[in-house]
Each structure stands twice: as C-alpha cells, then as structure tokens.
Design a protein around this motif. Structure first.
Motif, PDB file in Angstrom:
ATOM      1  N   TYR A 189     -45.247 -45.773  77.770  1.00  0.00           N
ATOM      2  CA  TYR A 189     -44.564 -45.753  79.065  1.00  0.00           C
ATOM      3  C   TYR A 189     -45.473 -45.150  80.134  1.00  0.00           C
ATOM      4  O   TYR A 189     -45.639 -45.719  81.227  1.00  0.00           O
ATOM      5  N   LEU A 190     -46.075 -44.017  79.850  1.00  0.00           N
ATOM      6  CA  LEU A 190     -46.917 -43.350  80.830  1.00  0.00           C
ATOM      7  C   LEU A 190     -48.187 -44.151  81.116  1.00  0.00           C
ATOM      8  O   LEU A 190     -48.664 -44.174  82.257  1.00  0.00           O
ATOM      9  N   ALA A 191     -48.719 -44.804  80.095  1.00  0.00           N
ATOM     10  CA  ALA A 191     -49.910 -45.633  80.313  1.00  0.00           C
ATOM     11  C   ALA A 191     -49.595 -46.805  81.233  1.00  0.00           C
ATOM     12  O   ALA A 191     -50.395 -47.142  82.125  1.00  0.00           O
ATOM     13  N   ARG A 192     -48.452 -47.437  81.042  1.00  0.00           N
ATOM     14  CA  ARG A 192     -48.067 -48.557  81.904  1.00  0.00           C
ATOM     15  C   ARG A 192     -47.798 -48.079  83.326  1.00  0.00           C
ATOM     16  O   ARG A 192     -48.178 -48.747  84.304  1.00  0.00           O
ATOM     17  N   ARG A 193     -47.200 -46.928  83.451  1.00  0.00           N
ATOM     18  CA  ARG A 193     -46.940 -46.368  84.771  1.00  0.00           C
ATOM     19  C   ARG A 193     -48.259 -46.131  85.508  1.00  0.00           C
ATOM     20  O   ARG A 193     -48.386 -46.443  86.697  1.00  0.00           O
ATOM     21  N   ALA A 194     -49.243 -45.574  84.803  1.00  0.00           N
ATOM     22  CA  ALA A 194     -50.552 -45.310  85.411  1.00  0.00           C
ATOM     23  C   ALA A 194     -51.254 -46.617  85.766  1.00  0.00           C
ATOM     24  O   ALA A 194     -51.929 -46.717  86.802  1.00  0.00           O
ATOM     25  N   GLU A 195     -51.107 -47.636  84.920  1.00  0.00           N
ATOM     26  CA  GLU A 195     -51.727 -48.933  85.181  1.00  0.00           C
ATOM     27  C   GLU A 195     -51.189 -49.568  86.452  1.00  0.00           C
ATOM     28  O   GLU A 195     -51.948 -50.130  87.260  1.00  0.00           O
ATOM     29  N   LEU A 196     -49.883 -49.482  86.668  1.00  0.00           N
ATOM     30  CA  LEU A 196     -49.267 -50.097  87.848  1.00  0.00           C
ATOM     31  C   LEU A 196     -49.547 -49.292  89.117  1.00  0.00           C
ATOM     32  O   LEU A 196     -49.664 -49.867  90.204  1.00  0.00           O
TER      33      LEU A 196
END
Length: 406
Positions: free
Chosen positions: A82-89
């Motif tokens: 979840y946090l990785a996807r948040r950082a990616e976006l």
C-alpha cells in the motif's frame, strides 16, 4: 412497502448521494514515508520500536480493505505494498483519487489546526468537485489577538472585534471551539463579567514582553470564547468525545454542557462533533434542546465500516432525524475523506435497511432519513444552497428553504 428488494433502494440512494461534510480538515500535500503516514493514521502518538503499527488496528485494516482499490490495489493489500503504491502515485494523485471517490458535494473546512502543510479549503474542494466553506476556530482568533499585543483591559473587546472580522470573510459558515481540549466542559456555564475577563487576561498576558504564557486554557477565557460564539450568531461547532492524547476524555462528555445549553437555549445552533463514546449523551441533548445537533465523525473511520452501523444506531436511538449530520473529520490523510464517506454510507444504509425489513420504518421514511442525514440537515442548519431543481424534504412534504442563522 418494505422488504429486501425495496430496502435495497436505501443502499442505492446513499451510494449515490452527494454528501455534505459539515466538519473536516485539509490533507497533507507532501509525499509521506511510512513514519509520516502512520503518524497520521492514529489519534495517538507513534511508538517507534514497539512493534505496534497503526496498520494493525481497525482503522489500519479498513484502509487496506476500502482504500487500496482506489489506488488500483487488491482489497486487503499488505501495508508495504500500500505504501509503495502511494509513493509511486505521489501525493497529488493520491489526494485527487480519494477526494473524488468520497462523493462529497460540500466541505466545511476547519482551518484552525495546521501543523502540517495542508490544503486550503479551495485546494481541498477542487479535486473533490465540491463547494468549500470555512469554519473559524475561535481559540486561534483569541491567541492571535494576544500574540499581537493587547492590554488586559481591552482583551475581551479585541477578541470580539477580531472574531467579527474573521466571520465576515467570504465563505465562513460556522465557528468552532476546542474547549474540550483546553479545559473540558466542567466550566461555570455563566457568561463571565468584563472584570473577570480582564483579571484572567492579565494573568495570561503576564509572559515575556506582555505576550501570552502558553495557549489559551484559562477557564474564564474559554468561557469568554464560548459566549463570544453565541454573540456572533453562527452555528457553533464543539469538539466532544474522542480525540488525541491532549484530551482528557472524561471532561469531553457533552452532557457536561447541559447547564450552559439551558442558558444559551434559543440562540445559536450547537453542533456536537464526533461524540464517541458519548453518542448516547449527545443524542439525549439533541432530543431535549431544539438547537443541538450531532455527528459521529472521526469515530466512523476509526471503527471502520464494519462497526459504523453500531455507532450510528446508538446515535439514532432517540435523536430526532433532523438532528444528525454527516462529517468525516478527515485530517491529513485523503484516505479519511473516502473512508469516512464509505463508513457512513454503508453503516447508515445497513441500519435503515434493517429497520425497513423489520417493518419499523417505511421505505419512504428510510429514504428521507438518508437524504436528511447525508445532506439536507447540514444544508438547512448552515444556510447553504440546496441542489438545483431539488427542494429539501420536510415531514409535511412541503418545500423547506435553507435558513440563515446570522
């Protein structure tokens, strides 16, 4: 007629209803690392090294279940993913997605607490496709007056004048007090005299260079804030119940306001915010005082959609249906705007459907209560314009026009 198929209309209505969030905050505009995100996920402090993560809590689980799909992740995605996807976006895209997904048409934004870099009301409203209004926090007004330098004898009048200036700003629809944090509600309910205010101000302003010693938390000056709010004539929002560790929860019970509510009856609408675990006490006050209203915001996203219906059920045990409003009290994380809306929609729909299925409510009544609670009660109390070509419902079936309270 009731029944499972008819009651499904309640879910459909609440799923599509543009909500009025009558109390919320801005969201963080910076990208967040894990520590920053987790610090905003909980009302408590972070516990580094404890092995206890806010993701391992009801709100953390609810984020992974209900927010992950908005980021194109599977339900229940692990926290790291979840946090990785948040950082990616990136923060801008994350905020845009969640604010749009919330389905909120009106945002009443408390601008009085912003230790982080938060969106302005306009910045919050733009990705949501919503109208934005401002809620002025009165303790902040009083503290600004004191910080600017004022003689004790002129303090009361100066705060009143500054508050009047603040509520004249375009888009201001309400004021708020955080007396629950500063002193709690175990206060003398009477309006303080000018002499009492001067004496209390003299003590507070006796700091270095005549500036205030600390934040405003003198009981007399907090009472002065509450009575200033009455004089201003706008709806007054009061934090009650659940909050961070700066709060003393036993002093934030709204029932402690009973004597003050007797003295101020018939003046301004008093909006009891959050309330949990005192939603039943707040319901009592709304049932016996004409101008008292409540919401269970903040609690809903912390208990998650799985328990939102239970909290709402207790709030609605005796509350008149025109007295319950929706708020998210979302702060910092755009997830909370979305999660608060999901919890409210699902919780209220399940509650109303159960009553329709049990033949305790007609379907028509359930649909009306859903519209009132999610939208129309707030439009009425704050005097905001209703949807085009859609009059607000009233029990008699007549058109009920918005009422300005100032």
């Amino acid at each position: 007629m009731g029944g499972p198929s008819g009651a499904g209309a309640v879910h459909e209505l609440l799923g599509a209803l543009p909500l009025v969030d009558h109390h919320c905050h801005g969201v963080v505009t910076a990208d967040l690392d894990r520590t920053g995100f987790e610090s905003l996920l909980t009302e408590g402090a972070g516990w580094p090294g404890s092995g206890i993560s806010p993701f391992d809590s009801p709100v953390g689980v609810a984020v992974r279940r209900h927010c992950a799909p908005v980021l194109d992740l599977p339900r229940h995605a692990p926290a790291d993913a979840y946090l990785a996807r948040r950082a990616e976006l990136g923060a801008d895209e994350v905020n845009r997605r969640f604010l749009a997904a919330a389905g909120t048409a009106v945002l009443c934004v408390d601008t009085g607490y912003a230790p982080e870099r938060l969106t302005t009301p306009a910045q919050l409203a733009e990705p949501a496709g919503a109208a934005a209004y401002e809620v002025v926090r009165l303790e902040g007004v009083a503290e600004a007056v004191a910080a600017g330098g004022v003689e004790a004898g002129g303090y009361g009048a100066a705060v009143r004048a500054a508050a009047e200036d603040a509520v004249r700003r375009p888009g201001v629809v309400a004021v708020k007090s955080v007396a629950a944090y500063r002193t709690g509600f175990l206060l003398d309910p009477a309006r303080p005299t000018d002499r009492e205010v001067t004496r209390a101000a003299a003590g507070w302003l006796a700091g270095s260079g005549g500036r205030p010693r600390g934040r405003l938390e003198d009981p007399v000056l907090v009472r002065h804030v509450l009575w200033t709010a009455v004089d201003l004539g706008l709806p007054l929002q009061l934090h009650t119940g659940f909050g961070d560790d700066d709060l003393r929860l036993h002093r934030a019970d709204p029932a402690l306001l009973t004597d003050w509510l007797h003295l101020t009856a018939g003046t301004v609408p008093v909006m009891l915010l959050h309330c949990w675990p005192y939603q039943r006490q707040a319901a009592y006050l709304a049932a016996v005082f004409e101008r008292v209203y409540l919401d269970v915001g903040l609690a809903l996203h912390h208990v998650g959609p799985a328990r939102a219906g239970a909290v709402l059920a207790e709030a609605l045990e005796i509350t008149p249906f025109r007295k319950l409003l929706y708020s998210s009290d979302a702060y910092g994380l755009a997830e909370f705007h979305h999660l608060g809306a999901v919890a409210f929609r699902q919780g209220l729909a399940g509650l109303l459907r159960a009553r329709v299925d049990a033949d305790e409510l007609s379907l028509a009544d359930a649909l009306r209560i859903a519209r009132w609670t999610g939208r129309d009660n707030a439009l009425r109390v704050y005097g905001l314009p209703g949807p085009p070509q859609e009059p607000l419902d009233s029990p008699s079936g007549t058109t009920e026009l918005p009422i300005r309270n100032h």
